[in-house]
Scaffold this motif. Structure first.
Motif, short mmCIF file in Angstrom:
data_model
loop_
_atom_site.label_atom_id
_atom_site.label_comp_id
_atom_site.label_asym_id
_atom_site.label_seq_id
_atom_site.Cartn_x
_atom_site.Cartn_y
_atom_site.Cartn_z
N LEU A 1 0.82 -1.21 0.00
CA LEU A 1 0.00 0.00 0.00
C LEU A 1 0.86 1.26 0.00
CD1 LEU A 1 -2.88 -0.90 2.51
CD2 LEU A 1 -2.96 -0.85 0.00
N ASP A 2 1.95 1.24 0.75
CA ASP A 2 2.84 2.42 0.79
C ASP A 2 3.45 2.68 -0.58
OD1 ASP A 2 2.27 2.74 3.46
OD2 ASP A 2 4.07 1.69 4.16
N MET A 3 3.91 1.63 -1.26
CA MET A 3 4.50 1.81 -2.59
C MET A 3 3.45 2.26 -3.59
SD MET A 3 7.34 -1.23 -3.06
CE MET A 3 6.18 -2.56 -2.76
N ALA A 4 2.22 1.74 -3.47
CA ALA A 4 1.15 2.15 -4.38
C ALA A 4 0.76 3.60 -4.13
CB ALA A 4 -0.05 1.23 -4.23
N ALA A 5 0.68 4.00 -2.85
CA ALA A 5 0.28 5.38 -2.54
C ALA A 5 1.32 6.39 -3.02
CB ALA A 5 0.07 5.51 -1.03
N SER A 6 2.58 6.02 -2.97
CA SER A 6 3.62 6.94 -3.43
C SER A 6 3.74 7.00 -4.95
CB SER A 6 4.97 6.52 -2.84
OG SER A 6 5.37 5.25 -3.35
N GLY A 7 3.06 6.08 -5.64
CA GLY A 7 3.14 6.02 -7.10
C GLY A 7 4.32 5.23 -7.61
N GLN A 8 5.21 4.83 -6.71
CA GLN A 8 6.41 4.09 -7.10
C GLN A 8 6.06 2.75 -7.72
OE1 GLN A 8 9.02 2.00 -4.03
NE2 GLN A 8 10.18 3.88 -4.40
#
Length: 291
Positions: free
Chosen positions: A88-95
Motif C-alpha cells: 500500500l505504501d509503494m502504491a500510494a507513493s506512485g512508485q
C-alpha cells in the motif's frame, strides 16, 4: 496333432490332474473411483472450485501461522499484514505503478517481438519439411543457451539503455515459442489437408483455412507458457543498470533488507501473471471453439 501331443492333452484333462490345480483367486468387485481420483475424469464444479481454493488458502494459512507465531525471523519471512502495508505504501507513493508500467513495457516489446517472429517461423517448420530441416537444428541448439549469459554481450552490442533488456527477453523466448508452435502445427490431421487438396484448395488456402485455424488454440497455449518465461527474464534484465522496474525495486529492497517490499512486489507479479493467463485462456476458449 502328433501322438505325443495328444497324449499330453489327454493327460492334462484327467480328473487326477485337475484335482491338483489350485482354485483361482477370488477378486472382489472393483468399484469405479470417485471423480477426484479417477484418471482424466471430469471434475464436478464444486470439487474444482474447492481444490482451486485450497491450493491458494493452504499456503496462505501456513504463512499466517508462521508470521503470527514468530517461528521465522520477520527479516526473512515478514507477516502478511506487513507485506500488505508495504504494498500500500509503494502504491500510494506512485512508485509501484511506475515500476510496474516500466516492466510491462519491456515485456510487451520483447515478448511481442518474439511472438511476431516465432509464430510464422513455427508455422513454416510445422508445415514444410524443408523449413524444419533448415531451422530446427539452429533453434534446437540456441534454446539450450541460457539467455542471461548473453547479458554482457548485449550490453556491449546495444549499450546500456532499453535495447539490451528487450533483446534479452526476445532471445529467451523466441526459440521456445517457435518450436512449441511447430509442434502444435504438426498435430493438424493429415486427412484435413488431403481433403482440402482434393476439393481444389491451393497451398496458401490450406495454410490460411486449415492449418492456422486448427493450430490457433495451441499457439495461444504456447504464448501462455512462454509469457511466464518473459516475466522471469525481465526481472533478470532489470537488475543491470535500470532506473525503474520491479526487478530494480527488488534489488534496492534487498540492499536494505526490506523483505516486506520484496514480498509485496512478488505478489504483484503473481497477480498480473495470473490475470494475463486467465485472459489468454478465455481468448483460447473463445477463438478455438471449433477444435
Amino acid at each position: 496333432m502328433t501322438a505325443a501331443t495328444a497324449a499330453g492333452v489327454s493327460a492334462e484333462a484327467t480328473p487326477s490332474v485337475r484335482a491338483s490345480w489350485r482354485p483361482l483367486p477370488r477378486r472382489r468387485t472393483v468399484r469405479p473411483p470417485r471423480a477426484v481420483l479417477a484418471i482424466r475424469a471430469p471434475l464436478p464444479p464444486a470439487a474444482r472450485i474447492t481444490l482451486a481454493a485450497l491450493s491458494v488458502l493452504l499456503p496462505l494459512a501456513v504463512w499466517l501461522v508462521l508470521g503470527a507465531t514468530g517461528a521465522v525471523d520477520p527479516r526473512y519471512l515478514p507477516a502478511p499484514d506487513k507485506v500488505w502495508h508495504a504494498g500500500l505504501d509503494m502504491a500510494a507513493s506512485g512508485q509501484l505503478w511506475t515500476d510496474l508500467w516500466a516492466t510491462l513495457q519491456r515485456i510487451l516489446y520483447g515478448f511481442g517481438l518474439a511472438v511476431l517472429v516465432s509464430v510464422p517461423l513455427g508455422i513454416a517448420m510445422g508445415s514444410f519439411n524443408a523449413a524444419n530441416a533448415l531451422l530446427e537444428p539452429l533453434s534446437g541448439l540456441l534454446r539450450y543457451l541460457p539467455a542471461a549469459a548473453f547479458t554482457p554481450l548485449l550490453l556491449i552490442w546495444l549499450g546500456i539503455g532499453e535495447n539490451p533488456k528487450i533483446a534479452l527477453i526476445f532471445l529467451g523466448t523466441v526459440f521456445f515459442n517457435m518450436l512449441m508452435t511447430a509442434d502444435v502445427v504438426r498435430l493438424v490431421p493429415r486427412d484435413f489437408i488431403d481433403v482440402a487438396y482434393t476439393l481444389g484448395a491451393r497451398r496458401g488456402e490450406v495454410l490460411r483455412k486449415i492449418i492456422v485455424p486448427h493450430s490457433l488454440p495451441g499457439m495461444l497455449d504456447a504464448v501462455r507458457v512462454n509469457f511466464a518465461a518473459a516475466w522471469n527474464l525481465v526481472v533478470v534484465a532489470e537488475l543491470v543498470n535500470s532506473e525503474t522496474g520491479l526487478g530494480k525495486r527488488i534489488l534496492l529492497a534487498q540492499r536494505f533488507t526490506q523483505t516486506d517490499k520484496i514480498f509485496a512486489i512478488l505478489v504483484v507479479i503473481a497477480l498480473v501473471g495470473v490475470a494475463t493467463d486467465v485472459l489468454l485462456r478465455l481468448a483460447r476458449n473463445r477463438i478455438g471453439r471449433w477444435v
